[in-house]
Enzyme design. Structure first.
Site, PDB file in Angstrom:
ATOM      1  N   ALA A 186       0.533  -1.136  -0.143  1.00  0.00           N
ATOM      2  CA  ALA A 186       0.225   0.187   0.102  1.00  0.00           C
ATOM      3  C   ALA A 186       0.752   0.973  -0.350  1.00  0.00           C
ATOM      4  O   ALA A 186       0.577   2.427  -0.887  1.00  0.00           O
ATOM      5  CB  ALA A 186      -0.581  -0.319   1.479  1.00  0.00           C
ATOM      6  N   ASN A 187       1.536   0.932   0.978  1.00  0.00           N
ATOM      7  CA  ASN A 187       2.629   2.880   0.557  1.00  0.00           C
ATOM      8  C   ASN A 187       3.824   2.854  -0.572  1.00  0.00           C
ATOM      9  O   ASN A 187       3.382   3.689  -0.990  1.00  0.00           O
ATOM     10  CB  ASN A 187       3.832   2.460   1.745  1.00  0.00           C
ATOM     11  CG  ASN A 187       3.827   2.202   3.139  1.00  0.00           C
ATOM     12  OD1 ASN A 187       2.401   2.563   3.409  1.00  0.00           O
ATOM     13  ND2 ASN A 187       3.938   1.236   3.812  1.00  0.00           N
ATOM     14  N   LYS A 193      23.389   6.872   4.313  1.00  0.00           N
ATOM     15  CA  LYS A 193      24.257   6.700   3.434  1.00  0.00           C
ATOM     16  C   LYS A 193      24.192   6.404   1.627  1.00  0.00           C
ATOM     17  O   LYS A 193      25.318   6.503   0.980  1.00  0.00           O
ATOM     18  CB  LYS A 193      25.187   5.353   3.051  1.00  0.00           C
ATOM     19  CG  LYS A 193      26.324   5.087   4.976  1.00  0.00           C
ATOM     20  CD  LYS A 193      27.050   4.303   5.039  1.00  0.00           C
ATOM     21  CE  LYS A 193      25.973   3.138   5.681  1.00  0.00           C
ATOM     22  NZ  LYS A 193      26.228   2.089   5.949  1.00  0.00           N
ATOM     23  N   GLY A 194      22.807   6.237   1.764  1.00  0.00           N
ATOM     24  CA  GLY A 194      22.137   6.919   0.136  1.00  0.00           C
ATOM     25  C   GLY A 194      22.019   5.516  -0.140  1.00  0.00           C
ATOM     26  O   GLY A 194      21.420   4.093   0.340  1.00  0.00           O
ATOM     27  N   ASP A 240       9.637   2.333   0.948  1.00  0.00           N
ATOM     28  CA  ASP A 240       7.978   2.057  -0.073  1.00  0.00           C
ATOM     29  C   ASP A 240       8.144   2.724  -0.885  1.00  0.00           C
ATOM     30  O   ASP A 240       8.253   3.197  -2.178  1.00  0.00           O
ATOM     31  CB  ASP A 240       6.968   1.600   0.985  1.00  0.00           C
ATOM     32  CG  ASP A 240       7.430   0.355   1.548  1.00  0.00           C
ATOM     33  OD1 ASP A 240       8.286  -0.782   1.763  1.00  0.00           O
ATOM     34  OD2 ASP A 240       6.862   0.691   2.995  1.00  0.00           O
TER      35      ASP A 240
HETATM   36  O1  RIB Z   1       8.070  -0.446   5.226  1.00  0.00           O
HETATM   37  C1  RIB Z   1       6.707  -0.074   6.516  1.00  0.00           C
HETATM   38  C2  RIB Z   1       5.380  -1.259   6.277  1.00  0.00           C
HETATM   39  O2  RIB Z   1       6.068  -2.450   6.425  1.00  0.00           O
HETATM   40  C3  RIB Z   1       5.005  -0.503   7.521  1.00  0.00           C
HETATM   41  O3  RIB Z   1       3.649   0.872   6.751  1.00  0.00           O
HETATM   42  C4  RIB Z   1       4.195  -1.637   8.052  1.00  0.00           C
HETATM   43  O4  RIB Z   1       2.610  -1.597   7.462  1.00  0.00           O
HETATM   44  C5  RIB Z   1       5.361  -2.861   7.158  1.00  0.00           C
HETATM   45  O5  RIB Z   1       4.745  -3.656   6.721  1.00  0.00           O
END
Ligand code: RIB
Length: 297
Positions: free
Chosen positions: A41-42, A221-222, A249
């Site tokens: 989702a992110n 560190k990039g 993400d």
């Molecule tokens: O990468 C971060 C995510 O990892 C969070 O939003 C949490 O839900 C986990 O899945």
């Protein structure tokens, strides 16, 4: 820019703590907040906020959180037609320490109920995409089914191998860009990842297995990258960090957008780094991303 995301959707239960709780310790949290999360989702929300058409295939729970997380994706412009409701919504219980460190307990819930059959039923959403974005918070058989469909249609695959686990050579050979952090790279290759020479050796091993390019995210560190033609290091800019949750993400979502725009790997990494640097200055894994990032920067 058409991007398909096959992955996880969570509600993040975030607890601010003075330090990460030790085994046997009881600790008072100073603040508790709910944020939308889940790696899939992110990544989808980032890509959508940056102007891509994003189609999501996955599951939420048949519960109140399920309704909320699905509505959130719709609000952020993600197509949720292929999201099913089953079981309980995935949750991440996140301790966020004053130091900025976090630790996460994942309850996968509905994310582990996504099936390969479900992906087959919605395969056109992958087939019509420029890029398929994958992570590892859903069953590996589902990730493999989605990758097979993408490869048959020549759709580029970006695989974020998180949370860390072993990946078959067959899946690796289908991946256009693999985006591990240092720990995930070490687990995937069984090699050290401390120096730039270590990174080169570990990434080279993955290229030998058929991965198109490896982009290693290194936090402050990039990032380091390697493909058959070039290798390089992109420096991170110093920013005031509030919450690193979801930074990786955001990086993946923006990298997919950069590649969709036809930018070079290095240009796309530079762009993804700027988006991720913005995200760590905000609370939660899906902060609103300023519209100026929609312009190719
Ligand atoms: O990468 C971060 C995510 O990892 C969070 O939003 C949490 O839900 C986990 O899945």
């Amino acid at each position: 820019m058409n991007i398909a995301v096959v992955g996880s959707i969570n509600m993040d239960l975030v607890y601010l703590v003075p330090h990460i709780v030790q085994a046997g310790e009881t600790l008072h949290s100073t603040k508790h907040e709910l944020f939308f999360g889940g790696k899939g989702a992110n990544q989808a929300v980032t890509a959508s906020q940056l102007g891509a058409n994003v189609d999501f295939i996955g599951n939420v729970g048949a519960d109140d959180f399920g309704e909320l997380v699905k509505l959130n994706l719709q609000d952020k412009g993600v197509n949720t037609a292929a999201i099913q409701k089953v079981g309980l919504t995935g949750q991440a219980i996140i301790q966020l320490a004053d130091s900025g460190e976090n630790s996460i307990v994942l309850f996968p819930g509905a994310n582990f109920l996504v099936t390969a059959e479900q992906i087959q039923a919605d395969r056109e959403r992958i087939e019509k995409s420029d890029v398929l974005l994958l992570q590892l918070e859903i069953p590996m058989a589902v990730v493999e089914a989605a990758a097979n469909i993408a490869v048959e249609q020549g759709v580029h695959i970006i695989l974020n191998p998180a949370p860390a686990q072993q990946i078959s050579n067959s899946l690796l050979s289908k991946v256009s860009i693999l985006t591990p952090n240092e720990t995930e790279l070490a687990i995937l290759t069984n090699l050290k990842t401390e120096t730039e020479e270590d990174l080169f050796q570990a990434c080279s091993l993955l290229l030998q297995k058929g991965v198109g390019a490896v982009v290693v995210t290194l936090g402050e560190k990039g990032s380091y990258y390697l493909n058959q033609n070039e290798r390089g290091h992109v420096q991170a800019n110093q920013v005031e960090v509030k919450d690193t949750t979801g930074a990786g993400d955001a990086f993946n979502g923006a990298l997919a957008v950069g590649m969709c725009r036809g930018n070079s790997l290095r240009e796309s990494i530079l762009y993804a780094s700027k988006v991720a640097e913005y995200v760590v200055t905000q609370m939660g894994a899906q902060p609103a991303i300023p519209t100026y990032f929609r312009v190719n920067k």
